[in-house]
Design a protein around this motif. Sequence first.
Motif, short mmCIF file in Angstrom:
data_model
loop_
_atom_site.label_atom_id
_atom_site.label_comp_id
_atom_site.label_asym_id
_atom_site.label_seq_id
_atom_site.Cartn_x
_atom_site.Cartn_y
_atom_site.Cartn_z
N ARG A 283 25.85 35.34 3.93
CA ARG A 283 26.51 35.17 2.62
C ARG A 283 26.23 33.79 2.02
NH1 ARG A 283 27.13 37.05 -1.24
NH2 ARG A 283 26.95 39.23 -0.87
N HIS A 284 26.36 32.77 2.92
CA HIS A 284 26.09 31.40 2.45
C HIS A 284 24.65 31.27 1.93
CE1 HIS A 284 29.85 29.75 3.72
NE2 HIS A 284 29.62 29.77 5.02
N ILE A 285 23.73 31.85 2.68
CA ILE A 285 22.31 31.74 2.26
C ILE A 285 22.15 32.38 0.88
CG2 ILE A 285 19.90 32.29 2.81
CD1 ILE A 285 20.70 32.49 5.77
N MET A 286 22.79 33.53 0.71
CA MET A 286 22.71 34.22 -0.58
C MET A 286 23.34 33.37 -1.68
SD MET A 286 21.19 37.11 -0.16
CE MET A 286 21.63 38.30 -1.42
N ASP A 287 24.53 32.85 -1.42
CA ASP A 287 25.25 32.08 -2.44
C ASP A 287 24.47 30.85 -2.88
OD1 ASP A 287 27.25 33.90 -2.35
OD2 ASP A 287 28.59 32.72 -1.07
N GLU B 146 32.70 26.70 1.97
CA GLU B 146 31.54 25.88 1.60
C GLU B 146 30.38 26.13 2.55
OE1 GLU B 146 30.77 23.64 -0.93
OE2 GLU B 146 32.49 24.76 -1.73
N PRO B 147 29.20 26.40 2.01
CA PRO B 147 28.05 26.59 2.89
C PRO B 147 27.70 25.30 3.62
CG PRO B 147 27.45 26.95 0.57
CD PRO B 147 28.87 26.55 0.59
N PRO B 148 27.20 25.39 4.84
CA PRO B 148 26.85 24.19 5.60
C PRO B 148 25.48 23.62 5.20
CG PRO B 148 26.53 26.13 6.96
CD PRO B 148 27.02 26.62 5.63
N PHE B 149 24.92 24.05 4.08
CA PHE B 149 23.63 23.52 3.64
C PHE B 149 23.52 23.65 2.13
CE2 PHE B 149 23.18 27.76 5.65
CZ PHE B 149 23.15 28.51 4.51
N THR B 150 22.58 22.92 1.55
CA THR B 150 22.32 23.02 0.11
C THR B 150 20.98 23.73 -0.09
OG1 THR B 150 21.01 21.03 0.09
CG2 THR B 150 23.38 20.77 -0.30
N VAL B 151 20.64 23.96 -1.34
CA VAL B 151 19.39 24.67 -1.58
C VAL B 151 18.19 23.81 -1.14
CG1 VAL B 151 19.07 23.96 -4.00
CG2 VAL B 151 18.17 26.14 -3.22
N SER B 152 18.31 22.49 -1.27
CA SER B 152 17.17 21.69 -0.81
C SER B 152 17.11 21.64 0.72
CB SER B 152 17.13 20.29 -1.41
OG SER B 152 18.39 19.87 -1.75
N ASP B 153 18.28 21.72 1.38
CA ASP B 153 18.24 21.86 2.85
C ASP B 153 17.47 23.11 3.23
OD1 ASP B 153 19.89 19.65 3.04
OD2 ASP B 153 21.74 20.82 3.26
N LEU B 154 17.77 24.20 2.52
CA LEU B 154 17.10 25.47 2.84
C LEU B 154 15.59 25.32 2.69
CD1 LEU B 154 19.07 28.48 1.33
CD2 LEU B 154 18.82 27.83 3.72
N GLY B 155 15.21 24.55 1.69
CA GLY B 155 13.78 24.32 1.47
C GLY B 155 13.11 23.64 2.65
N TYR C 192 30.02 29.30 13.22
CA TYR C 192 29.39 30.63 13.06
C TYR C 192 28.77 31.15 14.35
CZ TYR C 192 29.75 28.83 8.34
OH TYR C 192 30.22 28.29 7.19
N PHE C 193 28.39 30.22 15.20
CA PHE C 193 27.68 30.63 16.42
C PHE C 193 28.62 30.86 17.60
CE2 PHE C 193 24.84 27.85 13.91
CZ PHE C 193 23.97 28.84 13.48
N ASP C 194 29.89 30.58 17.38
CA ASP C 194 30.88 30.78 18.44
C ASP C 194 31.37 32.22 18.36
OD1 ASP C 194 33.06 30.89 20.06
OD2 ASP C 194 34.17 29.24 19.10
N GLU C 195 30.86 33.04 19.27
CA GLU C 195 31.15 34.48 19.14
C GLU C 195 32.60 34.82 19.47
OE1 GLU C 195 28.09 37.24 20.17
OE2 GLU C 195 26.59 36.01 19.12
N SER C 196 33.33 33.85 20.06
CA SER C 196 34.73 34.14 20.39
C SER C 196 35.66 33.74 19.24
CB SER C 196 35.13 33.40 21.67
OG SER C 196 35.01 32.00 21.44
N TYR C 197 35.06 33.12 18.22
CA TYR C 197 35.86 32.65 17.08
C TYR C 197 36.37 33.84 16.26
CZ TYR C 197 36.95 30.10 12.77
OH TYR C 197 37.57 29.57 11.65
N THR C 198 37.65 33.80 15.90
CA THR C 198 38.18 34.94 15.15
C THR C 198 38.78 34.52 13.81
OG1 THR C 198 40.21 34.69 16.42
CG2 THR C 198 38.71 36.44 17.13
N GLY C 199 38.81 33.24 13.54
CA GLY C 199 39.42 32.76 12.29
C GLY C 199 38.53 33.02 11.08
N ALA C 200 39.00 32.48 9.95
CA ALA C 200 38.20 32.63 8.73
C ALA C 200 37.08 31.59 8.74
CB ALA C 200 39.10 32.41 7.52
N TYR C 201 35.98 31.92 8.09
CA TYR C 201 34.84 30.98 8.03
C TYR C 201 34.98 30.10 6.80
CZ TYR C 201 32.87 33.66 11.80
OH TYR C 201 32.68 34.25 13.01
N PRO C 202 34.41 28.90 6.87
CA PRO C 202 34.52 27.98 5.72
C PRO C 202 33.94 28.61 4.45
CG PRO C 202 33.46 26.90 7.61
CD PRO C 202 33.61 28.33 7.97
#
Length: 593
Positions: free
Chosen positions: A243-247, A195-204, A183-193
Amino acid sequence: MKKILDLISEEVEKAFAEAGYDAELGRVTLSNRPDLCEYQCNGAMAGAKKYHKAPLMIAQEVAEKLGGSSVLSEVSAAAPGFLNMKVKEDFAAAYLREMAESDKFGLEMPAEPKRIVIDYGGANVAKPLHVGHLRPAIIGESIKRICRYAGHTVIGDVHLGDWGTQMGLICMELQKRSPELVYFDESYTGAYPKEPPFTVSDLGVIYPAASQRAKEDPAFKQAALEATVKIQQGVPGYLALWRHIMDVSLPDLKKNYAALDVFFDLWKGESDAKPLIPEMVEDMKRSGLAHESEGALVVDVKEETDTKEIPPCIILKSDGAALYATTDLATIKDRMQNFHADAMIYLADKRQEMHFLQVFRCARKTGLVNENTELVHIPFGTMNGKDGKPFKTREGGVMRLESLIDEINEEMLKKIRENAETKGYEIAADEARTTARVVGLAALKYGDLSNQASKDYIFDMDRFTSFEGDTGPYILYTMVRIKSILAKYAEQGGELTDAVIRNASNDSEKSLMLELAKFNAVIEAAYEELAPHRICAYIYDIANAFNRFYHETKILTEEDNTKRAGWIALLKLTKDVLEVCIELLGFSAPERM
Ligand code: ARG
């Protein structure tokens, strides 16, 4: 159905007119001296000046005219000029019978229902729900139910804070922890995963860490602000993270609100206002109402009659970023276009009064709403601890809502077990748990709603969970008591459907009847004032009146069948009214407790 006070007033107004006075003087109120009478009228005092007559004489003349009334009994004039009165038993019983048979117990429906949006909840995505979110959820849910019951078309919108700096903070903290993420690679043009890279408890963990880091490290804070702008501008990697954070957060938020029996029709947020912003800003510029001030775009909202300084409403910051007011204004535009709202009601902390004043004035001035669209902010006070300061955990931290609910449920469980023990009945572990949850929620909600919203209140676990006094559990306990009597009556072979309310046979029965008869007036007032505490006061009075009647009357052992059936019908109405009322407050009653 007419309100009982109106019917009584009509009777007295007629008598004033017959005696040669202004009918309007005949307005009746509840008695200030329940030891002397049930209702009173002070019109004779008001008329004394106009008619140059002693008030007591006027009162006597009117009392005489009321001698043959089919509504009133015991009308008497008392010095210096009060009219004291009671209502006839048949009148009261007939009123209650009509109530019992009418839809919504005789509450009149509006000729033109309004379309109302209630904006409540207001959780900020990715931050845990804490006790600060309790009041808007509880009060908003009740107001939504009251408006709907009063016959209006109502939409409840959670209006999530999903567009603010917390989102940027999370992105940046994530980058610190996993810089390799695509997500942080600004030159990346492909589709993003997917699956979110974190869970709700990670967010906590991630959010509190980020917010702490931002306090210590200004460069990090700056980066988070920039990340927020990137999200708002739609930079793909950042938007994908958003989007991931929302999901991840939404299901958790839904679960938490559901645990409070709080249900939204719309799960919109600040971000949904985004597409409407450019056109709205253009319109404001075109009309000349929005102008530049110190680089920002603002709309002046002060008025000549203001006694304090009302700063302009800032629409865009100098870097072009939208603010809290901007999303609120665009959301108003959305609610007008898509829902044709007649009224928008906002539940937010009283510290946001200035914000809403500015937003409402700006919306009116720039024509986002119609002239008669109502915009209402219900400012609420803080829930405090016993020390009078905002409620905290024992360690002094912000209390998570889940923890508070767990604590109250534990306390309720203890009380329910104790009660079962004293009453000598067995209660299975899961029944005890389920009941504790139902009663715990009532304790929490009633503790909050019984106060006027704008006031601060003290969260007092012992008091809120008590089975006695002005509490949720006391109301439920009363309902459970009524249910148990009705069940026993049925066991004895009594038919609930044949039972009709009869004339009161004692004072406590009549008091209960007259309390119940206030239903339509109370609900109307609760709707008009957007005040759930009106309903709390009403059901507390009913519970007290019922318990007095219950202690003075041997209901089930009464030998006169008609009399017993009459009482049962009154109990049934009491239970039905209480059930509707607690439903409007947002909680329910168990079968036993
Ligand atoms: N999210 C906001 C907060 O936490 C409350 C939102 C209230 N509603 C609104 N339309 N501004 O303060």
